[in-house]
Design an enzyme around this catalytic site. Structure first.
Site, PDB file in Angstrom:
ATOM      1  N   LYS A 114       1.225  -1.064  -0.144  1.00 30.06           N
ATOM      2  CA  LYS A 114      -0.197  -0.428   0.029  1.00 30.06           C
ATOM      3  C   LYS A 114       1.070   1.077   0.015  1.00 30.06           C
ATOM      4  CE  LYS A 114      -4.349   1.325   0.078  1.00 30.06           C
ATOM      5  NZ  LYS A 114      -5.792   0.146   0.268  1.00 30.06           N
TER       6      LYS A 114
HETATM    7  P1  NAD Z   1     -13.656   7.788  -2.104  1.00 30.94           P
HETATM    8  O1  NAD Z   1     -12.687   8.616  -2.065  1.00 30.94           O
HETATM    9  O2  NAD Z   1     -14.036   6.989  -3.768  1.00 30.94           O
HETATM   10  O3  NAD Z   1     -15.263   7.854  -1.245  1.00 30.94           O
HETATM   11  C1  NAD Z   1     -14.935   7.828   0.293  1.00 30.94           C
HETATM   12  C2  NAD Z   1     -16.165   8.463   0.703  1.00 30.94           C
HETATM   13  O4  NAD Z   1     -16.632   8.295   1.746  1.00 30.94           O
HETATM   14  C3  NAD Z   1     -16.884   9.446  -0.281  1.00 30.94           C
HETATM   15  O5  NAD Z   1     -18.488   9.347  -0.270  1.00 30.94           O
HETATM   16  C4  NAD Z   1     -16.752  10.526   1.185  1.00 30.94           C
HETATM   17  O6  NAD Z   1     -17.645  11.578   1.052  1.00 30.94           O
HETATM   18  C5  NAD Z   1     -16.202   9.584   1.926  1.00 30.94           C
HETATM   19  N1  NAD Z   1     -16.681   9.615   4.256  1.00 30.94           N
HETATM   20  C6  NAD Z   1     -14.824  10.099   3.517  1.00 30.94           C
HETATM   21  N2  NAD Z   1     -15.054  10.155   5.508  1.00 30.94           N
HETATM   22  C7  NAD Z   1     -16.450  10.165   5.355  1.00 30.94           C
HETATM   23  C8  NAD Z   1     -16.464  10.627   7.212  1.00 30.94           C
HETATM   24  N3  NAD Z   1     -15.347  10.791   8.244  1.00 30.94           N
HETATM   25  N4  NAD Z   1     -17.608  10.287   7.222  1.00 30.94           N
HETATM   26  C9  NAD Z   1     -18.489   9.817   6.353  1.00 30.94           C
HETATM   27  N5  NAD Z   1     -18.732   9.279   4.846  1.00 30.94           N
HETATM   28  C10 NAD Z   1     -16.856   9.811   4.691  1.00 30.94           C
HETATM   29  O7  NAD Z   1     -12.623   6.758  -1.586  1.00 30.94           O
HETATM   30  P2  NAD Z   1     -12.994   4.414  -2.191  1.00 30.94           P
HETATM   31  O8  NAD Z   1     -12.239   4.234  -3.093  1.00 30.94           O
HETATM   32  O9  NAD Z   1     -14.381   4.163  -2.645  1.00 30.94           O
HETATM   33  O10 NAD Z   1     -12.709   4.109  -0.896  1.00 30.94           O
HETATM   34  C11 NAD Z   1     -13.744   4.333   0.334  1.00 30.94           C
HETATM   35  C12 NAD Z   1     -12.813   2.522   1.019  1.00 30.94           C
HETATM   36  O11 NAD Z   1     -13.107   1.977   0.020  1.00 30.94           O
HETATM   37  C13 NAD Z   1     -11.520   3.357   1.520  1.00 30.94           C
HETATM   38  O12 NAD Z   1     -11.061   2.557   2.526  1.00 30.94           O
HETATM   39  C14 NAD Z   1     -10.946   2.338   0.773  1.00 30.94           C
HETATM   40  O13 NAD Z   1      -9.850   2.194   1.239  1.00 30.94           O
HETATM   41  C15 NAD Z   1     -11.545   1.279  -0.307  1.00 30.94           C
HETATM   42  N6  NAD Z   1     -11.328   0.317  -0.539  1.00 30.94           N
HETATM   43  C16 NAD Z   1     -11.243   0.751  -1.815  1.00 30.94           C
HETATM   44  C17 NAD Z   1     -11.334   0.142  -3.138  1.00 30.94           C
HETATM   45  C18 NAD Z   1     -11.240   0.565  -4.783  1.00 30.94           C
HETATM   46  O14 NAD Z   1     -11.319  -0.504  -5.690  1.00 30.94           O
HETATM   47  N7  NAD Z   1     -11.714   2.409  -4.826  1.00 30.94           N
HETATM   48  C19 NAD Z   1     -10.873  -1.342  -3.237  1.00 30.94           C
HETATM   49  C20 NAD Z   1     -10.908  -2.298  -2.294  1.00 30.94           C
HETATM   50  C21 NAD Z   1     -10.898  -0.961  -1.200  1.00 30.94           C
END
Ligand code: NAD
Length: 424
Positions: A114
């Protein structure tokens, strides 16, 4: 929780502390392979870099960047890059470790890695963001590569950031190297289906969970925290299957509609305004009320540590489906188990992204690209198959799903160590 490492000081609910507690839970179930377990408590390689850039107004700014390769026993490192003001070494270590477990739980030929930069990207212009990404890529260039470690998007990074990373790495090695990152734009060697893959995987695992519990997806109530890449795609898939997405919370607000939100209209609102707040076709809801909504699926898909003990005591969902990485603290996990709420762990539920990243990497090596139908069918097949193995382990060994997934994954990782032997 005392870490044997001198360079981090985790607490029981911090990301690395959470991960260490999960490893402790799995240790008694590893038989003779437990001999190798200490390797899982120590990242193989942690790189911290200074990332200086010139801002648009001529000033210089310095940012802290990281790339951690937690374990490479089963293949090259794989894991996202996060741009967030709270990123730190301990968080990146935990996220890298969860990638080790996730890759192994899905039986993908990868280790776990990561990366991230401690920055609020919203404060930078596009040009500044590009300079930051390119300098960071050059700084970590000594440890990444298509056979070494393959970054991908995570919070606040996207296909454009991956295109800059691919270009920078390619310029530095003197040859276009599409396989160095995944999650690229499709015309640059990206895979069809990658953008929505994590959300699709969350849905597939939710659907399989419902099947095992004898629940219907059609009409099921779903509450989702986070409406970014993961949360919005999961919402779309659940709604398409006839479920009702009754609530969505993001960083700026929470919206509720008992009959189900219009997910496409909500996505358009977020594209236009940057948040779900003030969405006209829903009622606003308090931040804490969100966690207490009666529903079939509660999907934390924002950041880690969101489901804390106080919130876990309020949850009225049948299933917690972890879209985010590490959203449930160990204490909250215990409370949910006591209250009979099934937790489907992140290392299974959000593995759709790394699975399609694997497809992208394979397509880059062969320079032969698959259709979206092929991608989605293979994603469904791999995730449903992996979930079935975790479910069988959960039933056979009478373990929580998380520990069952860790048993399967850690057995694979430690077996690789045992078979390879200790060098020299
Ligand atoms: P992103 O940046 O696209 O979206 C994040 C979302 O979380 C946004 O809607 C934001 O407003 C919201 N958010 C942020 N802080 C917040 C809070 N305090 N309270 C409520 N909502 C809040 O990110 P993403 O890519 O969707 O990733 C989200 C999670 O999924 C992370 O933990 C990431 O590690 C995990 N993840 C992502 C992927 C991927 O392919 N993008 C894969 C596996 C895991």
């Amino acid at each position: 929780m005392i870490s044997p490492l001198s360079y981090v000081t985790p607490t029981p609910s911090s990301p690395w502390g959470t991960y260490l507690a999960q490893i402790e839970a799995v240790e008694p179930h590893l038989g003779e392979l437990a001999r190798w377990i200490e390797t899982l408590r120590r990242p193989k390689r942690s790189l911290v870099v200074d990332v200086p850039i010139e801002l648009d107004d001529g000033r210089l700014a310095h940012f802290e960047g990281y790339r951690v390769q937690h374990n490479l026993a089963r293949g090259p490192g794989k894991g996202g890059v996060r741009f967030h003001p709270d990123v730190n070494l301990e968080e990146v270590m935990a996220l890298a470790a969860w990638m080790t477990v996730k890759s192994a739980a899905l039986n993908l030929p990868y280790g776990g890695a990561k990366g991230g930069i401690r920055v609020d990207p919203k404060t930078l212009s596009m040009k500044e963001l590009e300079r930051l990404t390119r300098r960071y890529t050059s700084e970590i260039g000594i440890v990444i590569g298509p056979n070494h470690d393959i970054p991908a998007p995570d919070v606040n990074t996207n296909a454009q950031v991956m295109a800059w990373m691919m270009d920078t790495y390619s310029m530095n090695v003197g040859a276009t190297t599409t396989g160095v990152v995944t999650g690229k734009p499709v015309p640059l060697g990206g895979s069809r289906g990658r953008v929505k893959a994590t959300g699709r995987g969350v849905f597939v695992v939710g659907r399989e969970t419902a099947r095992h519990l004898g629940m219907e997806i059609s009409g099921a109530r779903v509450a989702i925290q986070g409406f970014g890449n993961v949360g919005s795609a999961a919402a779309e898939m659940f709604a398409a299957a006839g479920a009702k997405v009754i609530a969505v919370q993001d960083h700026a607000g929470t919206v509720f509609a008992g009959d189900g939100l219009d997910v496409a209209a909500l996505a358009a609102h977020v594209r236009a305004t940057g948040s779900v707040a003030d969405f006209a076709r829903a009622e606003p809801l308090g931040r804490e009320e969100f966690w207490a909504l009666p529903c079939e699926f509660l999907v934390p898909a924002a950041l880690e540590g969101q489901l804390n003990p106080a919130r876990a005591a309020q949850v009225r969902a049948r299933v917690v489906l972890e879209g985010a990485n590490g959203p449930t603290t160990p204490e909250a996990d215990a409370i949910l188990a006591e209250r009979g709420i099934l937790v489907v762990p992140d290392v299974m539920a959000n593995a759709g992204g790394v699975t399609v990243s694997y497809f992208e990497w394979v397509q880059n090596f062969s320079s032969f690209f698959w259709t979206e139908e092929e991608i989605n069918a293979r994603l469904d097949h791999i995730m449903a198959g992996a979930f079935q193995q975790v479910w069988e382990t959960h039933e056979r060994m009478r373990l929580p799903l998380r520990t069952a997934a860790f048993v399967l994954a850690c057995t694979r990782v430690l077996q690789a160590h045992a078979d390879r032997g200790l060098y020299p």
